[in-house]
Scaffold this active site. Structure first.
Site, PDB file in Angstrom:
ATOM      1  N   ASN A 122       0.851  -1.191   0.000  1.00  0.00           N
ATOM      2  CA  ASN A 122       0.000   0.000   0.000  1.00  0.00           C
ATOM      3  C   ASN A 122       0.879   1.230   0.000  1.00  0.00           C
ATOM      4  OD1 ASN A 122      -2.321  -1.491   0.253  1.00  0.00           O
ATOM      5  ND2 ASN A 122      -3.090  -0.271   1.947  1.00  0.00           N
ATOM      6  N   ALA A 173      -1.384   2.202  10.484  1.00  0.00           N
ATOM      7  CA  ALA A 173      -0.757   1.501   9.350  1.00  0.00           C
ATOM      8  C   ALA A 173      -1.716   1.381   8.164  1.00  0.00           C
ATOM      9  CB  ALA A 173      -0.312   0.105   9.788  1.00  0.00           C
ATOM     10  N   ASP A 182      -4.872  -4.945   2.102  1.00  0.00           N
ATOM     11  CA  ASP A 182      -6.124  -5.665   2.351  1.00  0.00           C
ATOM     12  C   ASP A 182      -6.103  -7.099   1.819  1.00  0.00           C
ATOM     13  OD1 ASP A 182      -7.522  -3.678   3.728  1.00  0.00           O
ATOM     14  OD2 ASP A 182      -7.825  -2.577   1.856  1.00  0.00           O
ATOM     15  N   LYS A 219      11.657 -17.731  -7.101  1.00  0.00           N
ATOM     16  CA  LYS A 219      11.284 -16.595  -7.942  1.00  0.00           C
ATOM     17  C   LYS A 219      10.507 -17.092  -9.177  1.00  0.00           C
ATOM     18  CE  LYS A 219      13.212 -12.774 -10.520  1.00  0.00           C
ATOM     19  NZ  LYS A 219      14.374 -12.268 -11.205  1.00  0.00           N
ATOM     20  N   ASP A 266      -7.792  -8.410   9.475  1.00  0.00           N
ATOM     21  CA  ASP A 266      -7.974  -7.004   9.860  1.00  0.00           C
ATOM     22  C   ASP A 266      -7.485  -6.851  11.304  1.00  0.00           C
ATOM     23  OD1 ASP A 266      -9.072  -4.512  10.842  1.00  0.00           O
ATOM     24  OD2 ASP A 266     -10.218  -4.461   8.979  1.00  0.00           O
ATOM     25  N   ILE A 267      -6.312  -6.245  11.446  1.00  0.00           N
ATOM     26  CA  ILE A 267      -5.658  -6.160  12.763  1.00  0.00           C
ATOM     27  C   ILE A 267      -6.529  -5.358  13.727  1.00  0.00           C
ATOM     28  CG2 ILE A 267      -3.521  -5.472  13.951  1.00  0.00           C
ATOM     29  CD1 ILE A 267      -2.183  -5.536  11.126  1.00  0.00           C
ATOM     30  N   PHE A 281      -7.544   4.676  11.775  1.00  0.00           N
ATOM     31  CA  PHE A 281      -7.427   5.715  10.747  1.00  0.00           C
ATOM     32  C   PHE A 281      -8.315   5.328   9.575  1.00  0.00           C
ATOM     33  CE2 PHE A 281      -4.146   9.047  11.164  1.00  0.00           C
ATOM     34  CZ  PHE A 281      -3.767   8.805  12.483  1.00  0.00           C
ATOM     35  N   LYS A 324     -16.703   2.884   9.326  1.00  0.00           N
ATOM     36  CA  LYS A 324     -15.530   2.194   9.896  1.00  0.00           C
ATOM     37  C   LYS A 324     -15.543   2.263  11.417  1.00  0.00           C
ATOM     38  CE  LYS A 324     -12.548   2.423   5.932  1.00  0.00           C
ATOM     39  NZ  LYS A 324     -11.574   3.129   5.159  1.00  0.00           N
ATOM     40  N   LYS A 383     -15.649  -1.388  12.866  1.00  0.00           N
ATOM     41  CA  LYS A 383     -14.377  -1.833  13.456  1.00  0.00           C
ATOM     42  C   LYS A 383     -14.365  -1.654  14.970  1.00  0.00           C
ATOM     43  CE  LYS A 383     -11.724  -1.260   9.259  1.00  0.00           C
ATOM     44  NZ  LYS A 383     -10.433  -1.800   8.840  1.00  0.00           N
TER      45      LYS A 383
HETATM   46  N1  CTP Z   1      -6.610  -1.909   9.232  1.00  0.00           N
HETATM   47  C1  CTP Z   1      -6.057  -2.991   9.883  1.00  0.00           C
HETATM   48  N2  CTP Z   1      -5.916  -4.180   9.224  1.00  0.00           N
HETATM   49  C2  CTP Z   1      -6.329  -4.304   7.951  1.00  0.00           C
HETATM   50  C3  CTP Z   1      -6.884  -3.203   7.268  1.00  0.00           C
HETATM   51  C4  CTP Z   1      -7.014  -2.006   7.932  1.00  0.00           C
HETATM   52  O1  CTP Z   1      -5.688  -2.875  11.053  1.00  0.00           O
HETATM   53  N3  CTP Z   1      -6.187  -5.468   7.334  1.00  0.00           N
HETATM   54  C5  CTP Z   1      -6.798  -0.639   9.961  1.00  0.00           C
HETATM   55  C6  CTP Z   1      -5.945   0.506   9.479  1.00  0.00           C
HETATM   56  O2  CTP Z   1      -4.708   0.544  10.172  1.00  0.00           O
HETATM   57  C7  CTP Z   1      -6.826   1.692   9.798  1.00  0.00           C
HETATM   58  C8  CTP Z   1      -8.222   1.167   9.623  1.00  0.00           C
HETATM   59  O3  CTP Z   1      -8.127  -0.235   9.746  1.00  0.00           O
HETATM   60  O4  CTP Z   1      -6.698   2.081  11.141  1.00  0.00           O
HETATM   61  C9  CTP Z   1      -8.895   1.528   8.329  1.00  0.00           C
HETATM   62  O5  CTP Z   1      -8.046   1.227   7.259  1.00  0.00           O
HETATM   63  P1  CTP Z   1      -8.454   1.565   5.751  1.00  0.00           P
HETATM   64  O6  CTP Z   1      -7.385   1.066   4.835  1.00  0.00           O
HETATM   65  O7  CTP Z   1      -8.870   3.010   5.655  1.00  0.00           O
HETATM   66  O8  CTP Z   1      -9.765   0.755   5.602  1.00  0.00           O
HETATM   67  P2  CTP Z   1     -10.042  -0.712   5.204  1.00  0.00           P
HETATM   68  O9  CTP Z   1     -10.594  -1.443   6.378  1.00  0.00           O
HETATM   69  O10 CTP Z   1      -8.861  -1.335   4.554  1.00  0.00           O
HETATM   70  O11 CTP Z   1     -11.235  -0.518   4.177  1.00  0.00           O
HETATM   71  P3  CTP Z   1     -11.200   0.062   2.683  1.00  0.00           P
HETATM   72  O12 CTP Z   1      -9.797  -0.196   2.139  1.00  0.00           O
HETATM   73  O13 CTP Z   1     -12.236  -0.738   1.984  1.00  0.00           O
HETATM   74  O14 CTP Z   1     -11.538   1.525   2.772  1.00  0.00           O
END
Ligand code: CTP
Length: 399
Positions: A211, A275, A279, A289, A305-306, A324, A338, A342
Site C-alpha cells: 500500500n 498503518a 487488504d 522466484k 484485519d488487525i 485511521f 468504519k 471496526k
Molecule cells: N486496518 C487494519 N488491518 C487491515 C486493514 C485495515 O488494522 N487489514 C486498519 C488501518 O490501520 C486503519 C483502519 O483499519 O486504522 C482503516 O483502514 P483503511 O485502509 O482506511 O480501511 P479498510 O478497512 O482497509 O477498508 P477500505 O480499504 O475498503 O476503505
C-alpha cells in the site's frame, strides 16, 4: 507534589534586558530541587555576569563553543543530551531568527541544533519587533518544528513602550514547567502501541504487493506519545523513517507479522492503528522466484484485519482504540461506517485524494470521528503538530 525535583534544566540566557529575570528563574528552579546548567550568550553577559549565574546555579557556566576546557569536560552534544529540557529565557528576536534558520554560530544555537530534547522559548523583545512579520514567520516555523513558546506578555516595556513582548514572569514559567513535567509523569503509567507504514505481502522472494504509505504520521504519533511520557511501542511496516529514540521499535513486513507483533505486545492502554495494511495477500506464496513466462494470474485472499480483531477482543481490548481511515471520497459516511464496523472509539480520517496532505507530505488535515461526541476537524498543519493535537486529546480522554 514537586514536579521539578531533580529535573535537569539547560537554561540558555540571551542578551536582552529581561536577562535579569533569569536570575530569579534560576533561584526558583534551585529551590524546587532542579539541576540547572546555564549557557550565556556573548550578549547576555552585557546584562548579567557569569559570577551571579554560577553562584545561583552552583554550576559552572558555558558560553564558548570552542572552549577547550569545557568541551573536554562536557561538549555541546553532551550538554544537550544531559538535559531533560532546554529553556531559552529570555529568547531574543535574534536567537529566534537564528534557530528558525538552523544557524549554529555559537554554543547556544549549536546546542539547540544538535538537540533531541524539548526546547521551550520564552520570548522577550520590543512590541514592534515581536509583531514584525519576519519574527512572526520565525515563531511559526519554530512552532512547526515542535519548539514550545511561553508568552510573551502584554505590558509596559523597559524601552518605555507598551504592548506584547514582555518576558513571562519567572513564577509563571515555573508553573508552566511544573505542569509540563506533571503531564509527563502522569502519563508514565500508560502504555501505548502504534502501528505505522505499509505492509508488504510477498508474491515470491523478490516481488510483493503493498500500500502507499510513508509512515510519517504514525512515527510522529509514537514520538509525541513518548515525549508526553507514554511507554510507547511502534510496530512498523517497511518505511524510510528514522527509528524513534526512546520508543520500542518492532519492524515487520506482512499484515500477519504486524498482527502477531501487536498481539505479543498487548495489553496496552491505548492503541492507534495508523498503518496502511494491505487488504489482500497472495493465496500461495512461491518459495522460488517466478519466471517470466507471459501473463501471471495471482490469486489474492483477504488479509487479517488487525484493528477489528483487537477492538473486538473482549479480554485484550485497549481502553482507547483509535483507527485511521484513508478516504478518496464520501469521507464522512465511510469513516462513520468504519467507526461502527471496526468497533473503534475514534476514527481519524484523512482525504488522501488531496496531494498537499496525507501520504508523502509533511502536512496533514484530519477529521476525528468520536463514538460519543460530534466530529472535530483539525486544519492543515505539520504531521508532528497533528500528532501533538491527537495526543493532547488522548491524554484528556484517559484522565
Ligand atoms: N486496518 C487494519 N488491518 C487491515 C486493514 C485495515 O488494522 N487489514 C486498519 C488501518 O490501520 C486503519 C483502519 O483499519 O486504522 C482503516 O483502514 P483503511 O485502509 O482506511 O480501511 P479498510 O478497512 O482497509 O477498508 P477500505 O480499504 O475498503 O476503505
Amino acid at each position: 507534589m514537586n514536579n521539578l525535583e531533580n529535573k535537569k534544566i539547560l537554561l540558555i540566557i540571551c542578551g536582552g534586558i529581561a536577562a535579569y529575570k533569569s536570575l530569579e528563574l534560576i533561584r526558583l528552579l534551585k529551590k524546587k530541587g532542579s539541576l540547572v546548567k546555564t549557557i550565556l550568550t556573548k550578549n547576555s553577559q552585557k546584562f548579567i555576569t557569569p559570577l551571579s549565574v554560577s553562584s545561583l546555579s552552583q554550576e559552572k557556566i558555558y558560553s564558548d563553543l570552542f572552549d577547550h576546557e569545557n568541551e573536554a569536560e562536557m561538549d555541546h552534544i553532551s550538554l544537550s543530551r544531559w538535559a531533560d529540557l532546554i529553556l531559552i529565557a529570555p529568547a531574543t528576536a535574534n536567537t529566534i531568527s537564528k534557530l528558525s534558520y538552523g544557524l549554529a554560530d555559537d554554543l547556544a544555537s549549536t546546542v539547540c541544533l544538535a538537540s533531541n530534547k524539548k526546547i521551550l522559548l520564552v520570548p522577550s523583545m520590543n512590541v514592534r519587533m515581536w509583531e514584525h512579520k519576519t519574527n512572526k514567520e520565525n515563531i511559526n516555523k519554530l512552532k512547526s518544528l515542535n519548539y514550545g513558546i511561553i508568552g510573551p506578555e502584554i505590558g509596559d516595556m523597559a524601552c518605555g513602550e507598551y504592548g506584547e513582548g514582555k518576558m513571562t514572569e519567572p513564577k509563571e514559567i515555573i508553573n508552566y514547567l511544573s505542569s509540563y513535567f506533571k503531564n509527563i509523569s502522569n502519563n508514565k503509567k500508560y502504555k501505548a502501541l502504534v502501528t505505522a507504514g505499509p505492509t508488504c505481502e510477498f508474491i515470491d522472494p523478490v516481488r510483493f504487493i503493498s500500500n502507499k504509505s510513508s509512515g510519517k504520521q504514525g512515527y510522529e504519533l509514537a514520538n509525541s506519545l513518548k515525549n508526553n511520557g507514554f511507554e510507547t511501542i511502534l510496530i512498523s511496516g517497511p518505511t524510510n523513517q528514522q527509528d524513534v529514540e526512546g520508543v520500542k521499535m518492532i519492524k515487520v513486513n506482512s499484515a500477519k507479522e504486524m498482527y502477531d507483533a501487536t498481539m505479543d505486545n498487548l495489553p496496552v492502554d491505548i492503541a492507534i492503528f495508523s498503518a496502511a495494511v494491505s487488504d489482500w495477500k497472495i493465496e500461495n506464496f512461491n518459495k522460488e522466484k517466478i519466471k517470466k513466462n507471459g501473463d501471471l494470474n495471482l490469486s489474492l485472499v483477504q488479509n487479517i484485519d488487525i484493528l477489528s480483531n483487537i477492538s473486538k477482543n473482549n479480554s485484550l481490548r485497549p481502553k482507547l482504540v483509535i483507527g485511521f481511515a484513508a478516504e478518496t471520497d464520501n469521507l464522512v459516511e465511510n469513516s462513520k461506517k468504519k467507526l461502527d464496523e471496526k468497533n473503534c472509539d475514534w476514527i481519524i480520517a484523512n482525504d488522501v485524494s488531496n496531494n498537499e496532505i496525507g501520504f508523502d507530505s509533511d502536512y496533514n488535515e484530519i477529521t476525528i470521528f468520536y463514538r460519543n461526541k460530534n466530529l472535530e476537524k483539525i486544519s492543515k498543519m505539520k504531521k508532528s503538530l497533528i500528532a501533538d493535537k491527537i495526543v493532547e486529546r488522548v491524554i484528556s480522554d484517559l484522565n
